[in-house]
Each structure stands twice: as C-alpha cells, then as structure tokens.
Design an enzyme around this catalytic site. Structure first.
Site, PDB file in Angstrom:
ATOM      1  N   SER A 143       0.805  -1.220   0.000  1.00 35.42           N
ATOM      2  CA  SER A 143       0.000   0.000   0.000  1.00 35.42           C
ATOM      3  C   SER A 143       0.841   1.274   0.000  1.00 35.42           C
ATOM      4  O   SER A 143       0.312   2.346  -0.298  1.00 35.42           O
ATOM      5  CB  SER A 143      -0.942   0.008   1.215  1.00 35.42           C
ATOM      6  OG  SER A 143      -0.211   0.139   2.413  1.00 35.42           O
TER       7      SER A 143
ATOM      8  N   LYS B 145       0.943   4.742   6.763  1.00 38.19           N
ATOM      9  CA  LYS B 145       0.360   5.592   5.725  1.00 38.19           C
ATOM     10  C   LYS B 145       1.050   6.955   5.755  1.00 38.19           C
ATOM     11  O   LYS B 145       1.824   7.265   6.647  1.00 38.19           O
ATOM     12  CB  LYS B 145      -1.148   5.798   5.947  1.00 38.19           C
ATOM     13  CG  LYS B 145      -1.976   4.524   6.033  1.00 38.19           C
ATOM     14  CD  LYS B 145      -2.039   3.758   4.723  1.00 38.19           C
ATOM     15  CE  LYS B 145      -2.843   2.464   4.888  1.00 38.19           C
ATOM     16  NZ  LYS B 145      -2.755   1.608   3.660  1.00 38.19           N
TER      17      LYS B 145
END
Length: 283
Positions: free
Chosen positions: A88, A159
């Site tokens: 990701s 993230k």
C-alpha cells in the site's frame, strides 16, 4: 660444644611439632577467611562446576536475557522495527521492508505534519477494537513484532499524512489532484500509473485527528475507505506510534524514508496559526 642445645633439639616431642603445625595451618586459614573476596570474582552460582561447565551456560543465558531486555526496552520506547506487510505504500516502501520507527518523534509536544509517513494503531478508526485473544500468544507476537521478526498486529498501519486537524481535504481538481485548504498538491511520490484518488471526497479533518492515505492509491485501504466509520476515516493523533525514519532491511535498500516538499505551499487551515514551515514534513 653445646651438648645441652643438641639434647634439647633431640628431645623435642613429636606432639609439640604437630601442635605447632596445627597452629600454623589454623592461623593461615583464619587469615584467608578474613581476607576480602577479590573484586572481579563471580558468585558461585555463576561460576558453576569446572567439570560440567554450567557457569558458562549461566553467564551466556544471563547475557542473552540482558540483551533481549535492552532490545525490547529500546523498541518499546525509542526505535521500533516495523515489517511492511503489503504494497500500500509502494514505491516508497515495499513489502518485506523493515523500517525503523522513531517513537520519540511526537513525544514532546510535536504533532505529525502533512507528508509524514507514520505508523499508527487503527483499532477503533480503521476497524473495530482489536479482539482479546490468548494473552500468552499475544505477548509472544508483540515481542516478535517489536524486533521486526513478525508481521505487526492487524490493527497497525503505515500511511502518509495528507491532512491534519482543521484541514479541508478534497478530491479532486480539474487535473485530478487532491486539494488541501484549496491548494492543489502535486504528489510526485505516488506509485507510477496511480491517480491521486478514484474516490471523490470532501472532508474537514477534526482537531486532534489525521487524514492518511497510502502512496499506492490503487492498492491502499486508507481514510477514503472508512468515511462511514467512527471518525469519518480520520485517525486520532494519540494513536500514532511514531514516524518512519529509515529503511533498515534488506541491505540493498538501506536509506532514510524519503521526505516530500509536496505540501510546502499548502496554507494553514482557517483559524489556525501557521507554523514556521507550513505543511512541510519533519526532518
């Protein structure tokens, strides 16, 4: 000629010699008992038996335990290895990378900034609170994850911070770019071929929370996927574990986690006092 002296020497009884020898040994023993133990001498339980070599094993076990305790202490409070479990965050971070997370980055009053790559606990915001399981298994898993030998807990995520408290984050402008406080952001760190977002959104980030997104937007479950969850997809600042600083493994990828200047032109949110370097990442 001194015959009396010779007779006295010959007539000395055997008992007197034994008595003298006994007194001599006793005095030596008492002197040794009164001597202090040498400073570098190990306790008997660490020396062990010369025949079995048990002392060496005990010392090795003690050293291993001390090293493990030190590593866990450092991982718990200062610098923790974190195994990247998915793609990701490609191409910034790849699956199998082990990054070193600075757990002191936000410990002394500093808050995450736009552009920071952070590791956080998503329980309660990106999903339900983590269910309780076997405490022993959980402890062993946490210990292994703390030194980067196991995948992190399912509720831990890595993230990039795109919006901080008070920011209005929208997608997208006429060129498909994300806007923060009305300023388009050129995200040069995105995975090649990805668009900034295929999902449209318009959100004002609550104070004390963060809007986070993966760099591989087409393969990332991030704040966009939890718009209907508690917190509207945002993550509490106090759930941030730390900032990803370095890639420590594999050897061929030794480097710092790249910083970005993509947010340097973003103005402060309405009502907020601009910082010395608005929108810039730390470091």
């Amino acid at each position: 000629m001194n015959t009396e002296g010779q007779l006295a020497e010959r007539d000395r009884s055997p008992g007197s010699e034994k008595e003298h020898e006994g007194r001599s040994r006793s005095s030596h023993a008492s002197a040794r008992a009164g001597e202090p133990r040498p400073a570098g001498r190990l306790p008997r339980w660490l020396r062990g038996s010369r025949l079995t070599g048990g002392g060496r094993w005990r010392r090795a076990a003690l050293l291993a335990t001390a090293c493990a305790a030190f590593v866990l202490l450092v991982s718990g409070f200062v610098l923790q290895p974190f195994l990247i479990p998915s793609g990701s965050m490609e191409s910034t971070l790849r699956p199998g990378d082990r990054v070193l997370v600075n757990k002191l980055a936000y410990r002394f009053g500093d808050d995450p900034s736009r552009g920071d790559v952070v590791v956080f606990d998503g329980a309660g915001s990106f999903g339900e609170e983590e269910p309780s399981g076997n405490p022993v298994t959980g402890l062993l898993r946490k210990a292994a994850a703390a030194v980067g030998l196991a995948e992190p807990a399912e509720s831990d995520y890595v993230k990039r911070v795109v919006g901080i408290g008070g920011d209005r984050v929208t997608c997208c402008d006429e060129r498909g770019r994300i806007e923060v406080n009305g300023q388009p952001v050129d995200e040069h760190y995105l995975h090649p071929g990805d668009s900034p977002s295929r999902v449209r959104f318009d959100i004002v980030v609550p104070e004390g929370r963060l809007w986070v997104m993966g760099d591989h937007r087409d393969a990332s479950r991030d704040s966009r996927d939890y718009l209907g969850a508690p917190g509207g997809g945002t993550v509490p600042v106090d759930k941030v574990i730390g900032r990803a600083e370095w890639i420590g493994w594999p050897f061929g990828r030794w480097s710092g986690v790249p910083r970005t200047d993509a947010f340097t032109s973003v103005p402060a949110a309405p009502g907020r006092i601009p910082s010395a370097a608005p929108g810039g990442a730390h470091g």
